[in-house]
Write a protein that holds these residues in place. Structure first.
Motif: not given
Length: 91
Positions: A52-54, A56-65, A71-75
């Motif tokens: 859950x923490x990862x 929610x925190x992964x939302x900030x890195x969506x716009x980066x190439x 994000x898939x790795x963090x999941x």
């Protein structure tokens, strides 16, 4: 991270040398803190809260190439760590 590793190693050593307070200091279903959780509730809670923490925190890195692959790795990381933490002491 050296501080967290040293805390982990200290707690692991404390659980290996069963102190009287650890043998009867637990709550609910885990009375012995030097043994692993027999019902696997605590490892599953740790995995779910880490995910859950990862998430929610992964939302900030969506716009980066390349953010989608990260994000898939963090999941997947909490699920990959679950087999390793199943038999950790509950300390």
């Amino acid at each position: 991270t050296p501080v967290f590793v040293s805390f982990f190693l200290a707690l692991q050593g404390l659980a290996a040398a069963p102190a009287p307070g650890l043998l009867q200091g637990g709550l609910g279903w885990f009375q012995d803190l030097s043994a692993s959780d027999p019902y696997y509730v605590l490892p599953l809670l740790v995995t779910a809260s880490t995910w859950m923490v990862l998430e929610l925190g992964a939302e900030t890195g969506v716009a980066t190439p390349g953010g989608g692959a990260v994000r898939q790795l963090l999941r997947l990381l909490p699920l990959l760590f679950l087999p390793f933490i199943l038999h950790f002491p509950t300390v």
